[in-house]
Design a protein around this motif. Structure first.
Motif: not given
Length: 155
Positions: A89-113
């Motif tokens: 699936t896809t996901r496009a996120e509007r970053g409100g800060g640095p790109v790395w923080a958005a990636i970490v936040d989505v990984a937490d939300e998804l509980d990515a393995s």
């Protein structure tokens, strides 16, 4: 579990998707593109005091940058599916800060393995000036991160 793959359309990101598709056990995957408009970058940078306010779209409207991020994420998902990853699936996120923080936040939300990202292979002063998304994801994700180096022969 879910694999989160960061994708920005670069050759490095393409190499990361192709590597993950060849070497990671097939499981659901989310290909994520972070929208980081220039004004957003300026708003969290030290020069923010000089930045104008960022306009928000009306409900139901989207900025061209959002449509572009969605297209990039779809492109990455198509690469992942062609490489053998299932249930992409896809996901496009509007970053409100640095790109790395958005990636970490989505990984937490998804509980990515697993979080997969490419690396530009920058070192020294260039890395300090331009920053390193992959290094920051690696240090802040609190979960396994696969950082795929640039393809051989890249300058």
């Amino acid at each position: 579990m879910t694999i989160l793959i960061a994708y920005d359309g670069s050759d490095d990101a393409r190499a990361a998707i192709e590597y993950a598709a060849r070497h990671v056990r097939p499981e659901p995957a989310v290909v994520m593109t972070v929208l980081e408009p220039l004004l957003t970058q300026i708003s969290w940078a030290p020069l923010a005091a000089a930045a104008p306010a960022i306009a928000e779209p009306e409900p139901g409207d989207t900025f061209e940058e959002e449509r572009q991020a969605e297209r990039l994420a779809r492109q990455g998902a198509d690469l992942a599916a062609a490489g053998g990853l299932a249930d992409v699936t896809t996901r496009a996120e509007r970053g409100g800060g640095p790109v790395w923080a958005a990636i970490v936040d989505v990984a937490d939300e998804l509980d990515a393995s697993l979080v997969v990202t490419g690396s530009r292979g920058l070192a020294g002063a260039r890395s300090v000036i331009l920053g390193s998304v992959s290094t920051r994801v690696l240090h802040h994700a609190g979960r396994p991160v696969l950082v795929v180096p640039p393809p051989k022969g890249k300058d």
